[in-house]
Design an enzyme around this catalytic site. Structure first.
Site, PDB file in Angstrom:
ATOM      1  N   LEU A 188      81.159  41.002  30.495  1.00 16.64           N
ATOM      2  CA  LEU A 188      80.598  39.712  30.107  1.00 16.64           C
ATOM      3  C   LEU A 188      80.212  38.886  31.327  1.00 16.64           C
ATOM      4  CD1 LEU A 188      82.846  38.727  27.057  1.00 16.64           C
ATOM      5  CD2 LEU A 188      80.581  39.796  27.039  1.00 16.64           C
ATOM      6  N   THR A 227      66.461  54.006  35.542  1.00 14.69           N
ATOM      7  CA  THR A 227      65.237  53.225  35.563  1.00 14.69           C
ATOM      8  C   THR A 227      64.096  53.981  36.243  1.00 14.69           C
ATOM      9  OG1 THR A 227      64.254  51.198  36.501  1.00 14.69           O
ATOM     10  CG2 THR A 227      66.086  52.150  37.689  1.00 14.69           C
ATOM     11  N   ASP A 228      62.876  53.576  35.942  1.00 11.86           N
ATOM     12  CA  ASP A 228      61.723  54.146  36.634  1.00 11.86           C
ATOM     13  C   ASP A 228      61.645  53.687  38.085  1.00 11.86           C
ATOM     14  OD1 ASP A 228      61.049  51.497  36.134  1.00 11.86           O
ATOM     15  OD2 ASP A 228      59.179  51.934  35.079  1.00 11.86           O
ATOM     16  N   GLU A 229      62.354  52.623  38.438  1.00 12.07           N
ATOM     17  CA  GLU A 229      62.242  52.073  39.793  1.00 12.07           C
ATOM     18  C   GLU A 229      62.827  52.988  40.865  1.00 12.07           C
ATOM     19  OE1 GLU A 229      62.756  47.900  40.395  1.00 12.07           O
ATOM     20  OE2 GLU A 229      62.631  47.498  38.251  1.00 12.07           O
ATOM     21  N   TYR A 278      68.430  47.059  44.213  1.00 13.77           N
ATOM     22  CA  TYR A 278      68.677  47.469  42.835  1.00 13.77           C
ATOM     23  C   TYR A 278      68.275  48.918  42.613  1.00 13.77           C
ATOM     24  CZ  TYR A 278      67.434  48.334  37.970  1.00 13.77           C
ATOM     25  OH  TYR A 278      67.278  48.914  36.736  1.00 13.77           O
ATOM     26  N   LYS A 324      70.635  52.296  41.754  1.00 13.67           N
ATOM     27  CA  LYS A 324      70.464  53.133  40.574  1.00 13.67           C
ATOM     28  C   LYS A 324      70.151  54.572  40.968  1.00 13.67           C
ATOM     29  CE  LYS A 324      70.603  52.268  36.827  1.00 13.67           C
ATOM     30  NZ  LYS A 324      71.748  52.309  35.865  1.00 13.67           N
ATOM     31  N   ARG A 349      53.249  47.330  34.957  1.00 11.93           N
ATOM     32  CA  ARG A 349      54.484  47.944  34.466  1.00 11.93           C
ATOM     33  C   ARG A 349      54.189  48.716  33.181  1.00 11.93           C
ATOM     34  NH1 ARG A 349      55.171  46.877  38.911  1.00 11.93           N
ATOM     35  NH2 ARG A 349      56.782  45.570  39.877  1.00 11.93           N
ATOM     36  N   PRO A 359      59.590  39.690  48.029  1.00  8.75           N
ATOM     37  CA  PRO A 359      59.477  40.695  49.098  1.00  8.75           C
ATOM     38  C   PRO A 359      59.443  42.121  48.541  1.00  8.75           C
ATOM     39  CG  PRO A 359      61.187  39.074  49.610  1.00  8.75           C
ATOM     40  CD  PRO A 359      60.783  38.845  48.186  1.00  8.75           C
ATOM     41  N   HIS A 403      57.475  43.780  46.625  1.00 13.05           N
ATOM     42  CA  HIS A 403      57.231  43.912  45.191  1.00 13.05           C
ATOM     43  C   HIS A 403      56.433  45.182  44.900  1.00 13.05           C
ATOM     44  CE1 HIS A 403      56.290  41.402  41.318  1.00 13.05           C
ATOM     45  NE2 HIS A 403      56.882  42.552  41.059  1.00 13.05           N
TER      46      HIS A 403
END
Length: 359
Positions: free
Chosen positions: A37, A136-138, A162, A166, A226, A293, A295
């Site tokens: 939470l 994730t696709d990232e 991030y 992952k 995206r 930054p 991106h």
């Protein structure tokens, strides 16, 4: 054998939608929901479940390996569905350490607990257990305008803390399959949208700001692309992989919707303009702010593998998905107000958008 699920992060956006989905398609399935939470998770997301008697909530941290082991043992869990993660790129740029702790150390703790209970203590036959990891696709990095879509074999090239965290967790999960024989599957999804999404992400943020007459902040030129995936379609894909996917395999999940961000925002404005609401036309609220930054410019997912092997494809196109999403937020203002009041939302908007300055 009857499945009994441990869903991590089940009070968050995708996790809570997944619990609802499973309860609708498999009402007899028992679900243990473990969630810390943090700001993006709320018990508000779990109100009015279809079958609340088959859902048990446990407040806890996935980094607590002892708690995980006890939960697996005491509840006879044979399937782990791992959503719990820090998941916002902008927040990873402000404070990367939480992403390392949750996404890497937390996944490691879950894997170790599963290895001990399932492989060492042999709580179940090996064929009856599964660790499904949501990614994730990232992790694949960014695409140029004419590059082919990401495939499961695309080399990893993460560009943010991030995405790197992952990618690290994906590698850990694969290693436990290869090194220890832990039955795993992995899914890498594109950008999700839909009900119960915390309003820091693009689509709910635009809806909320438009409703309150605040600026609609667009990074840079707004031409970032995206692959938009309606959350219910994502949940169906995950459930399909859990039921029929091949152990050790990863599957890309995408929505087949790839307009630039500015077009998404203008579509939302158009939908809101059709309603009898203040601030029409809402496009007048669009404000371009300094880009973040590093991106990533474009993501796109090749979903041929999951379609050919498991027969899955998305059911929602972007036009219908956005309308359903806007309608849900308009119909659930009490949820939205409760979420905003509970969390550090206003402080985050101030740091991430208002202090960023115009482009």
């Amino acid at each position: 054998m009857k499945q009994k699920l441990l869903v991590t992060g089940g009070a968050g956006f995708i996790g809570s939608n997944f619990i609802r989905y499973v309860q609708n398609v498999s009402p007899q399935t028992e679900i243990i929901n473990l969630d810390l939470l943090t700001y993006a998770g709320s018990l508000e997301n779990l109100s009015n479940l279809p079958h609340p008697s088959n859902h048990q909530f446990i407040a806890g941290n996935i980094c607590d390996q002892t708690l995980i082991e006890q939960t697996l043992q005491e509840n006879n869990i044979n399937t782990i569905v791992h959503f719990a993660a820090e998941s916002h790129v902008d927040r990873s740029l402000e404070g990367p350490s939480a992403f390392i702790e949750t996404n890497i150390v937390g996944t490691f703790s879950l894997l170790e607990a599963a290895r001990k209970v399932w492989l060492v203590e042999k709580l179940f036959p090996l064929n009856d257990v599964l660790f499904h990891h949501i990614s994730t696709d990232e992790v694949y990095g960014t695409l140029g305008p004419n590059d082919p879509a990401f495939q499961e074999t695309t080399p990893y090239a993460p560009n943010s803390p991030y995405a790197a965290s992952k990618a690290s967790s994906d590698h850990l999960v694969r290693s436990y399959n290869h090194s220890f024989g832990l039955p795993i599957t992995i899914s890498n999804c594109s950008n999700n949208y839909g009900p119960y999404q915390f309003p820091e992400k693009l689509i709910p943020l635009m809806i909320l700001n438009a409703l309150t007459g605040k600026p609609l902040p667009i990074y840079g030129d707004g031409m970032q692309i995206r692959d938009w995936l309606y959350v219910e379609d994502h949940c169906e894909a995950i459930w399909t992989i859990i039921q029929n996917g091949s152990v050790g395999e990863s599957y890309n999940i995408g929505g087949g919707n790839q307009p630039p961000n500015i077009e998404i925002v203008k579509k939302i404005c158009g939908i809101l303009d059709e309603r009898d609401l203040p601030n029409t036309p809402h496009e007048k609220l669009i404000t371009y702010v300094k880009d973040r930054p590093g991106h990533d410019r474009r993501y796109a997912m090749n979903i041929e593998k999951i379609h050919q092997e498991l027969g899955w494809e998305p059911k929602h196109d972007l036009a219908n998905g956005l309308r359903d999403t806007v309608d849900w937020y308009l119909d659930n203002t009490d949820w939205l107000n409760a979420i905003i009041k509970e969390k550090d939302y206003q402080q985050w908007v101030e740091i991430n958008y208002q202090q960023r300055g115009r482009a």
